[in-house]
Design a protein around this motif. Structure first.
Motif, PDB file in Angstrom:
ATOM      1  N   ILE A 110       0.880  -1.181   0.000  1.00  0.00           N
ATOM      2  CA  ILE A 110       0.000   0.000   0.000  1.00  0.00           C
ATOM      3  C   ILE A 110       0.910   1.221   0.000  1.00  0.00           C
ATOM      4  O   ILE A 110       1.893   1.286   0.752  1.00  0.00           O
ATOM      5  CB  ILE A 110      -0.923   0.039   1.234  1.00  0.00           C
ATOM      6  CG1 ILE A 110      -1.855  -1.169   1.229  1.00  0.00           C
ATOM      7  CG2 ILE A 110      -1.738   1.335   1.256  1.00  0.00           C
ATOM      8  CD1 ILE A 110      -2.690  -1.308   2.492  1.00  0.00           C
ATOM      9  N   VAL A 111       0.597   2.157  -0.868  1.00  0.00           N
ATOM     10  CA  VAL A 111       1.355   3.405  -0.929  1.00  0.00           C
ATOM     11  C   VAL A 111       0.434   4.519  -0.450  1.00  0.00           C
ATOM     12  O   VAL A 111      -0.680   4.665  -0.971  1.00  0.00           O
ATOM     13  CB  VAL A 111       1.815   3.704  -2.379  1.00  0.00           C
ATOM     14  CG1 VAL A 111       2.599   5.002  -2.425  1.00  0.00           C
ATOM     15  CG2 VAL A 111       2.640   2.553  -2.934  1.00  0.00           C
ATOM     16  N   VAL A 112       0.874   5.280   0.521  1.00  0.00           N
ATOM     17  CA  VAL A 112       0.102   6.452   0.960  1.00  0.00           C
ATOM     18  C   VAL A 112       0.683   7.660   0.244  1.00  0.00           C
ATOM     19  O   VAL A 112       1.850   8.013   0.456  1.00  0.00           O
ATOM     20  CB  VAL A 112       0.165   6.632   2.492  1.00  0.00           C
ATOM     21  CG1 VAL A 112      -0.581   7.905   2.898  1.00  0.00           C
ATOM     22  CG2 VAL A 112      -0.419   5.418   3.189  1.00  0.00           C
ATOM     23  N   GLY A 113      -0.118   8.282  -0.616  1.00  0.00           N
ATOM     24  CA  GLY A 113       0.349   9.431  -1.378  1.00  0.00           C
ATOM     25  C   GLY A 113       0.424   9.086  -2.855  1.00  0.00           C
ATOM     26  O   GLY A 113       1.168   8.189  -3.257  1.00  0.00           O
ATOM     27  N   GLY A 114      -0.366   9.785  -3.653  1.00  0.00           N
ATOM     28  CA  GLY A 114      -0.417   9.509  -5.095  1.00  0.00           C
ATOM     29  C   GLY A 114       0.288  10.559  -5.907  1.00  0.00           C
ATOM     30  O   GLY A 114      -0.102  10.854  -7.039  1.00  0.00           O
ATOM     31  N   GLY A 115       1.346  11.166  -5.327  1.00  0.00           N
ATOM     32  CA  GLY A 115       2.171  12.096  -6.098  1.00  0.00           C
ATOM     33  C   GLY A 115       3.174  11.305  -6.933  1.00  0.00           C
ATOM     34  O   GLY A 115       3.096  10.074  -7.033  1.00  0.00           O
ATOM     35  N   ILE A 116       4.139  12.019  -7.504  1.00  0.00           N
ATOM     36  CA  ILE A 116       5.109  11.342  -8.372  1.00  0.00           C
ATOM     37  C   ILE A 116       5.882  10.292  -7.577  1.00  0.00           C
ATOM     38  O   ILE A 116       6.176   9.202  -8.075  1.00  0.00           O
ATOM     39  CB  ILE A 116       6.033  12.378  -9.038  1.00  0.00           C
ATOM     40  CG1 ILE A 116       5.230  13.072 -10.151  1.00  0.00           C
ATOM     41  CG2 ILE A 116       7.289  11.709  -9.613  1.00  0.00           C
ATOM     42  CD1 ILE A 116       5.981  14.010 -11.022  1.00  0.00           C
ATOM     43  N   SER A 117       6.157  10.587  -6.316  1.00  0.00           N
ATOM     44  CA  SER A 117       6.914   9.609  -5.528  1.00  0.00           C
ATOM     45  C   SER A 117       6.090   8.346  -5.295  1.00  0.00           C
ATOM     46  O   SER A 117       6.597   7.226  -5.453  1.00  0.00           O
ATOM     47  CB  SER A 117       7.328  10.239  -4.194  1.00  0.00           C
ATOM     48  OG  SER A 117       8.383   9.528  -3.624  1.00  0.00           O
ATOM     49  N   GLY A 118       4.828   8.504  -4.919  1.00  0.00           N
ATOM     50  CA  GLY A 118       3.974   7.342  -4.673  1.00  0.00           C
ATOM     51  C   GLY A 118       3.747   6.534  -5.945  1.00  0.00           C
ATOM     52  O   GLY A 118       3.814   5.304  -5.949  1.00  0.00           O
ATOM     53  N   ALA A 435       4.497   7.798   0.965  1.00  0.00           N
ATOM     54  CA  ALA A 435       4.983   8.800  -0.001  1.00  0.00           C
ATOM     55  C   ALA A 435       4.163  10.070   0.169  1.00  0.00           C
ATOM     56  O   ALA A 435       3.753  10.712  -0.790  1.00  0.00           O
ATOM     57  CB  ALA A 435       4.873   8.257  -1.418  1.00  0.00           C
ATOM     58  N   CYS A 436       3.892  10.389   1.429  1.00  0.00           N
ATOM     59  CA  CYS A 436       3.090  11.587   1.708  1.00  0.00           C
ATOM     60  C   CYS A 436       4.007  12.648   2.307  1.00  0.00           C
ATOM     61  O   CYS A 436       5.192  12.641   2.040  1.00  0.00           O
ATOM     62  CB  CYS A 436       1.939  11.229   2.627  1.00  0.00           C
ATOM     63  SG  CYS A 436       2.435  10.344   4.117  1.00  0.00           S
TER      64      CYS A 436
END
Ligand SMILES: Cc1cc2nc3c(=O)[nH]c(=O)nc-3n(C[C@H](O)[C@H](O)[C@H](O)COP(=O)(O)OP(=O)(O)OC[C@H]3O[C@@H](n4cnc5c(N)ncnc54)[C@H](O)[C@@H]3O)c2cc1C
Length: 645
Positions: A110-118, A435-436
């Motif tokens: 699970i990735v928290v944060g849907g920016g470029i890093s996530g 990734a937040c």
């Protein structure tokens, strides 16, 4: 006190500014829906998210017409994206809720944060863990991309694009091998921008400086900044003679203001003196000249010359590509390296990178195969979170807790709880990448070691308004011979015609009769305070300012700057999108406010340590506000969690 007749002049009552376009179909939604601007011009009523406005019309995220980038009004950290997080910060969240409802979903990651890093983390994970891996991303915004979101405008028959946040791929030649490889996998060939970016279009247009009456006693736009000889340019400025003389002198006299010191001694001295003090104390510039220089570093650092060292200003070289910081020419401080041109810009900025990542993660969600066709491809938001899909992106979902299931040492999974549509739900995975924002992580994982939490709290993200105004044509800029304006005393301190890039089917509006997008920048800082406090004050300002107040400032400023040359805000403004980045750039260390630290002693390094099955990505973890930093940190974090596959 709102001045009704001035509002009418400015077009505050005009309906067209609140016209929204869904999937290219004009749909007048009325003032109250998009930005809660009330028709009498009073600043009352809460701002509302565009998503809520769409929901009121029965357009849900599952509806193919759902298109967040086409929404105007207040975007970026939009209403509805931050309230839960703030309750969590204030210790109020868990008071009012019960246990999360477990959805029964189980993921590998699970990735928290849907920016470029996530998004990059999901990409790297799948690359290594294989296509069978199942990944969920959750993000609190109504769009994916984090800072890298896109703004769309429809003006007449023309669709215009702009970057809601992240602007360009900066110096791609200096990207790490990891980041270069990702761009290659996404089929981004940066060489193509040499053709796509029209470097001739504005070559005959220069820089204007707007002197506002509140700061300089008179409204006056003076053109030729950085291109005319300084005395000639300044002769037109509403500045006292002594101030004009001092600015011209410090730009032209080429004097060594630290005679007798070696180069390294000069660097050490300039690293610990603000550029403002450098000008007044070393160059003997009259303090009344400082307002002219005040916002030079605002675009990169979100503060003015009081809070940034002279050394950093020297190292930046030039500002807005047009003029250099004054005072360094005679100081023999060493050569600055040559940089790649600032041309690596998709028409929607690095939102195209986010969209290419989403297309590679969920191929059905965005059609096409190339870096050209991504520009005009329509994203189908209804496909982002489909049951059974290997990768799911769950928007409008704020994570509120991330913890190991069972004891840290023996846990086999991580539980992530999040709030979506007012419901508290939880999902599980073998591992999690956060990734937040760094400052959010201690609230999500209160069981982290205290030193790590302290380090995560250290940096304050830089607040900005990235405002885009669609205008009917850009004849006034052509007439004035400028393509951008610095406005050191105004609400928005920088105004520019958009980057002239045509890619794929997207053709830049290169004729002055064409509609155009104007970029306007505000860094809401509070000069005089320590840098982090300036950011905190600025963030509070952004969260408490109603869209209608910002809209009035925009219209007023454009009227005062460009009105004398024929611009009429009531007639010429077609739409406004204000991208509010209350949590903007990652905090970067700077010699004036930060002590020298070894790299591994920096708070961002201490803060990003792996905690069991939880790893930390995002640009804050690098202490660098750049796309490649977000990518590199994602790669590191994924390497850390791969052993749990
Ligand atoms: C206005 C602006 C302009 C920029 N211009 C450039 C540029 O030209 N070139 C460049 O290289 N870099 C630029 N940057 C920096 C660059 O955008 C960032 O370094 C990079 O995009 C950050 O990506 P990220 O994924 O680390 O963070 P973000 O993009 O911030 O993404 C993190 C996401 O996590 C979400 N999140 C936070 N908490 C939670 C939670 N509890 N639950 C769910 N989701 C959560 C956030 O809301 C956000 O959507 C710019 C940044 C800004 C703000």
């Amino acid at each position: 006190m709102v001045d009704e007749s001035r509002d009418r002049e400015l077009g505050m009552h005009s309906r067209i500014t609140r016209r929204d376009f869904l999937n290219g179909v004009g749909l007048a939604v009325g003032a109250s829906l998009v930005a809660a601007v009330d028709m009498t011009g009073q600043d009352k009523g809460p701002d509302r998210s565009a998503r809520d406005a769409l929901l009121e019309q029965g357009i849900t995220p599952q509806d193919p017409r759902y298109a967040p980038p086409a929404q105007t009004g207040l975007r970026g950290n939009h209403p509805g994206s931050f309230e839960i997080a703030h309750q969590l910060r204030d210790g109020e969240f868990w008071e009012s809720v019960g246990r999360p409802e477990n959805t029964g979903e189980n993921y590998d990651l699970i990735v928290v944060g849907g920016g470029i890093s996530g998004l990059a983390a999901a990409h790297f994970y799948l690359r290594h863990a294989g296509a069978r891996a199942r990944v969920l991303l959750v993000d609190n915004h109504d769009d994916f991309g984090g800072h890298a979101v896109r703004n769309e405008f429809q003006v007449g028959k023309r669709m215009l694009l702009s970057n809601g946040g992240t602007q360009s791929i900066e110096s791609p030649g200096e990207y790490s091998n990891v980041a270069k490889e990702l761009l290659r996998e996404l089929r981004i060939e940066t060489q193509r921008f040499y053709k796509a970016y029209d470097r001739k279009l504005y070559s005959s247009l220069g820089t204007g400086c707007f002197f506002d009456r509140e700061t300089f006693g008179e409204d006056r736009l003076v053109t030729g900044m950085g291109s005319k000889p300084w005395p000639e340019f300044l002769a037109q400025a509403p500045l006292p003679e002594t101030v004009r003389r001092d600015i011209a002198r410090v730009y032209t006299e080429k004097k060594d203001y630290l005679p007798g010191l070696s180069r390294s001694e000069k660097h050490a001295r300039l690293a610990k003196i603000s550029y403002a003090d450098f000008l007044t104390k070393l160059c003997n510039v009259h303090p009344d000249a400082l307002p002219f220089f005040q916002t030079y570093p605002a675009d990169l650092f979100g503060v003015g010359i009081d809070a940034i060292s002279a050394l950093t200003c020297y190292a930046e070289g030039d500002d807005y590509g047009s003029f250099t910081y004054a005072g360094f020419d005679g100081m023999n401080l060493g050569e600055l390296g040559t940089e790649e041109p600032y041309i690596f810009h998709f028409p929607d900025g690095n939102a195209s990178i986010a969209r290419l990542l989403v297309r590679s993660l969920i191929p059905d969600s965005i059609p096409g195969h190339t870096m050209e066709d991504i520009v005009t491809a329509r994203a189908d938001y209804s496909r982002l979170d489909l049951p059974g899909a290997p990768v799911r992106i769950r928007l409008n979902s704020t994570a509120v807790r991330v913890r190991h299931v069972g004891a840290l040492e023996s846990a086999k999974s991580v539980e992530v709880a999040y709030v979506r549509d007012g419901k508290l739900q939880s999902v599980e995975a073998k591992s999690c990448v956060l990734a937040c924002y760094n400052s959010m992580i201690p609230y999500l994982c209160p069981e982290l070691p205290e030193t790590q939490k302290e380090a995560l709290h250290f940096g304050v993200k830089v607040p900005y308004l990235y405002t885009h105004v669609a205008i009917q044509n850009w004849r006034v800029f052509q007439k004035l011979g400028i393509h951008h304006i610095v406005a050191p005393g105004s609400y928005h301190t920088y105004v520019a015609l958009d980057f002239p890039v045509s890619l794929g089917e997207y053709k830049f509006p290169s004729n002055p009769d064409d509609p155009m997008v104007l970029f306007m920048l505000r860094s809401p800082c509070q000069p005089g305070l320590p840098r982090c406090d300036q950011y905190r004050v600025g963030r509070a300002e952004l969260y408490s300012t109603h869209f209608s107040v910002i809209e009035r400032k925009i219209r007023d400023q454009l009227d005062r700057m460009l009105g004398p040359a024929g611009f009429d805000p009531a007639r010429d403004i077609a739409a406004i999108t204000v991208n509010r980045w209350a949590h903007g750039y990652a905090y970067e260390y700077e010699s004036l406010s930060d002590p020298h630290r070894q790299k591994n002693e920096r708070p961002c390094v201490i803060g990003r340590q792996q905690f069991g099955r939880i790893s930390i990505a995002n640009s804050d973890a690098a202490g660098r506000a750049y796309t490649d930093a977000a990518i590199d940190e994602a790669h590191r974090a994924v390497q850390e969690v791969l052993r749990f596959t």
